[in-house]
Enzyme design. Structure first.
Site, short mmCIF file in Angstrom:
data_model
loop_
_atom_site.label_atom_id
_atom_site.label_comp_id
_atom_site.label_asym_id
_atom_site.label_seq_id
_atom_site.Cartn_x
_atom_site.Cartn_y
_atom_site.Cartn_z
N LYS A 71 0.84 -1.20 0.00
CA LYS A 71 0.00 0.00 0.00
C LYS A 71 0.86 1.24 0.00
O LYS A 71 1.86 1.32 0.72
CB LYS A 71 -0.85 -0.02 1.28
CG LYS A 71 -1.89 1.05 1.36
CD LYS A 71 -3.19 0.57 0.79
CE LYS A 71 -4.21 1.67 0.59
NZ LYS A 71 -3.92 2.56 -0.54
N ASP A 100 -0.96 -0.26 12.92
CA ASP A 100 -1.66 -1.55 12.85
C ASP A 100 -2.59 -1.65 11.64
O ASP A 100 -3.75 -2.05 11.76
CB ASP A 100 -2.46 -1.81 14.14
CG ASP A 100 -1.55 -2.03 15.33
OD1 ASP A 100 -0.47 -2.62 15.14
OD2 ASP A 100 -1.91 -1.59 16.43
N LYS A 107 4.96 2.21 -3.04
CA LYS A 107 4.85 3.61 -3.47
C LYS A 107 5.03 3.67 -4.98
O LYS A 107 5.71 2.83 -5.57
CB LYS A 107 5.93 4.47 -2.80
CG LYS A 107 5.60 5.95 -2.77
CD LYS A 107 4.68 6.27 -1.63
CE LYS A 107 4.26 7.73 -1.58
NZ LYS A 107 3.52 8.02 -0.34
N SER A 363 -7.52 4.89 4.28
CA SER A 363 -7.46 4.06 3.06
C SER A 363 -7.78 2.61 3.40
O SER A 363 -8.44 1.90 2.65
CB SER A 363 -6.08 4.13 2.43
OG SER A 363 -5.95 5.27 1.64
P1 NAD Z 1 -0.41 18.16 -2.75
O1 NAD Z 1 0.11 18.05 -4.11
O2 NAD Z 1 -1.88 18.10 -2.53
O3 NAD Z 1 0.11 19.50 -2.05
C1 NAD Z 1 1.45 19.88 -1.90
C2 NAD Z 1 1.48 21.40 -1.80
O4 NAD Z 1 2.80 21.83 -1.47
C3 NAD Z 1 1.09 22.09 -3.11
O5 NAD Z 1 0.10 23.05 -2.85
C4 NAD Z 1 2.42 22.73 -3.56
O6 NAD Z 1 2.22 23.92 -4.29
C5 NAD Z 1 3.09 22.99 -2.23
N1 NAD Z 1 4.54 23.16 -2.33
C6 NAD Z 1 5.41 22.54 -3.16
N2 NAD Z 1 6.67 22.96 -2.95
C7 NAD Z 1 6.60 23.88 -1.96
C8 NAD Z 1 7.55 24.69 -1.29
N3 NAD Z 1 8.85 24.62 -1.59
N4 NAD Z 1 7.12 25.55 -0.33
C9 NAD Z 1 5.82 25.62 0.00
N5 NAD Z 1 4.86 24.87 -0.60
C10 NAD Z 1 5.23 24.01 -1.56
O7 NAD Z 1 0.34 16.99 -1.92
P2 NAD Z 1 -0.13 16.31 -0.58
O8 NAD Z 1 -0.92 15.10 -0.92
O9 NAD Z 1 -0.68 17.34 0.34
O10 NAD Z 1 1.28 15.76 -0.04
C11 NAD Z 1 2.18 16.60 0.67
C12 NAD Z 1 3.15 15.74 1.46
O11 NAD Z 1 2.42 14.87 2.34
C13 NAD Z 1 4.01 14.79 0.62
O12 NAD Z 1 5.26 14.64 1.25
C14 NAD Z 1 3.26 13.48 0.68
O13 NAD Z 1 4.09 12.36 0.45
C15 NAD Z 1 2.76 13.52 2.10
N6 NAD Z 1 1.60 12.66 2.36
C16 NAD Z 1 0.45 12.80 1.67
C17 NAD Z 1 -0.64 11.97 1.97
C18 NAD Z 1 -1.99 12.13 1.32
O14 NAD Z 1 -2.96 11.48 1.78
N7 NAD Z 1 -2.14 12.96 0.31
C19 NAD Z 1 -0.52 11.00 2.99
C20 NAD Z 1 0.69 10.88 3.67
C21 NAD Z 1 1.74 11.73 3.36
#
Ligand code: NAD
Length: 472
Positions: A71, A100, A107, A363
């Protein structure tokens, strides 16, 4: 180390090895846990709307099969490379173990900037990527289940489920091949904001621990806490919403084009609509613009929440971080060097691999819903409402007093899907926080919360291997 030499997977391995010394497991078993089991590297052509042909680079990594399916999200970003996808897949293994959730880590990534493509082209890329995964047996409700990540969302997940279902017409569980789908296509209510809500629950639990707060001269609770958030995408936006609703002050928000601050607190919805209408977060009424977006990371605050991308706090800027707590909403926002520096400054780092586990937890709930083919609450909601109504009526008859309308509504309410999902998430995040803190307190040699989280994860994955009889 220069930023170009930096290996994200190497950093994950480094954290793993640091924690492994606090466990009792055999060296070979530890090696198996940290190794990436399978890496799929793809190249496929895209015929663009202008007729030109472009080669698209993409990956799917299955880090661990100690539990299946694997996942983990799919990321669309120009920064995607094999090292990054391997690191993120490894983090998923440990994340699932801590909360858990019975999955192995996986990925995916496609090396594109989604802003450079039309929706039609993005659909073609996503569908072709999915069909490549089907061909290689790298996707399926029992094999590997992707989800949204940086640059992807419900729309991409709909394309994936539709492509998978079309290629597997006899699979009655096809909807469970991907999560983060729109509710109309088998998604679950509450998934969209789940990662942000999980970040909030995790940090709230830490803020409710008098000992941790006392060490940093902070009062317990999140109310009034001064928060800085980097990234206003799915994770950052929802995290901001929940902190604001709980009475915290969003003193600064950063996007890639710049950052804004206001000591009195920013309203995140107003900032997002300002950004939508003007194309930039800057010049928000009443707020001060910061010269560089990264400056927000160095502001004095209670909780700093990087929610954009990895490696944003590193050896160069870590000495200037001026927060009491850093909550890693993004994956890997701190390099190991930054970790050491923040530790020496007494800053508490609440680690990514459990703090942002809300997405994968919900999820899991979505996947269970898909396999059971019934929405949460459908069976019990009405029954519970009737039961609560009857108890209320009896109490009023016995006491001769009437409950007010608001309380009546609250007591009588039977659970909707989103109520059950959010309560399952709250329970999960509180338990995970407490388990990690107990591990940390139980061994004074463990230097930080990240190492404690890794120890919890390693113990759980290793126990699964030994239970399976793979390593008796
Ligand atoms: P997203 O694409 O929805 O949002 C990311 C945001 O960060 C965008 O608005 C982008 O413009 C902004 N951004 C990019 N570079 C930047 C910078 N240098 N300074 C400030 N803002 C910046 O992505 P997301 O899903 O919110 O994911 C963000 C992080 O969270 C990633 O590391 C991802 O792996 C992690 N994550 C996401 C999820 C999920 O459910 N979406 C779950 C776990 C972890």
């Amino acid at each position: 180390m220069s930023q170009t030499d930096y290996s994200f997977f190497g950093a994950v391995e480094q954290s793993f090895n640091k924690a492994a010394q606090f466990t009792k497991w055999d060296k070979g078993l530890l090696e198996q846990i940290s190794a990436c089991n399978a890496v799929l590297r793809l190249r496929f052509p895209l015929k663009r709307e202008d007729g030109t042909i472009e080669v698209i680079e993409a990956y799917r990594v299955q880090h661990s099969h100690h539990k299946t399916p694997c996942k983990g999200g799919i990321r669309f970003s120009t920064e995607v490379n094999q090292d990054e996808v391997m690191a993120l897949a490894a983090l998923m293994t440990y994340k699932c173990a801590i909360v858990d959730v019975p999955f192995g880590g996986g990925k995916g990534g496609i090396k594109i900037n989604p802003k450079d493509y039309t929706p039609y082209e993005l659909e073609k890329i996503t569908r072709r990527y999915t069909s490549e995964l089907v061909k290689k047996n790298f996707i399926g409700p029992a094999i590997d289940v992707p989800a949204p990540d940086y640059g992807t969302g419900e729309r991409e997940m709909s394309w994936i489920v539709d492509t998978y279902a079309a290629m597997n017409p006899d699979n009655i569980d096809a909807a469970g091949c991907v999560t983060g789908k729109p509710v109309s296509q088998g998604g679950v209510n509450g998934r969209r904001g789940a990662t942000g809500l999980g970040v909030f629950y995790g940090l709230r639990e830490v803020c409710n621990m008098p000992e941790e707060m006392g060490k940093r001269g902070m009062t317990t609770g999140v109310e009034g806490k001064r928060i800085v958030i980097q990234g206003l995408g799915n994770v950052g936006y929802h995290t901001a919403k929940y902190f604001q609703a709980a009475g915290s002050k969003l003193i600064a928000l950063a996007e890639y084009e710049g950052a804004i601050m206001n000591e009195d607190g920013l309203d995140v919805d107003a900032v997002v609509s300002h950004r939508k209408s003007t194309g930039s977060i800057l010049n928000f009424p009443g707020a001060k613009n910061l010269a560089k977006s990264g400056d927000a990371l160095e502001l004095e605050c209670d909780i700093l929440i990087p929610a954009a991308l990895e490696n944003v706090i590193n050896g160069e800027n870590a000495p200037r971080v001026n927060a009491k707590i850093v909550g890693e909403a993004a994956n890997g926002p701190l390099t190991p060097e930054a970790d050491e520096i923040l530790l020496s400054k007494g800053i508490l780092v609440v680690p990514d691999m459990y703090l942002n586990a809300g997405g994968v937890t919900v999820s899991y709930f979505e996947w269970l819903k898909n396999l059971s083919h019934v929405r949460y609450g459908r069976m019990e909601k009405r029954f519970q409402e009737n039961l609560h109504g009857k108890i209320l009526e009896e109490m009023e008859n016995l006491t001769g007093k009437k409950v007010n309308d608001d309380d009546r509504k609250f007591i009588k309410h039977g659970p909707d899907e989103v109520d059950l999902v959010n309560s399952g998430l709250e329970e999960t995040m509180i338990n995970a926080t407490r388990q990690i803190m107990e591990e940390w307190k139980g061994n004074p040699m463990i230097p930080d919360m990240r190492t404690a989280a890794y120890v919890v994860a390693i113990n759980k994955v290793a126990s699964t291997y030994t239970q399976l009889g793979i390593f008796p």
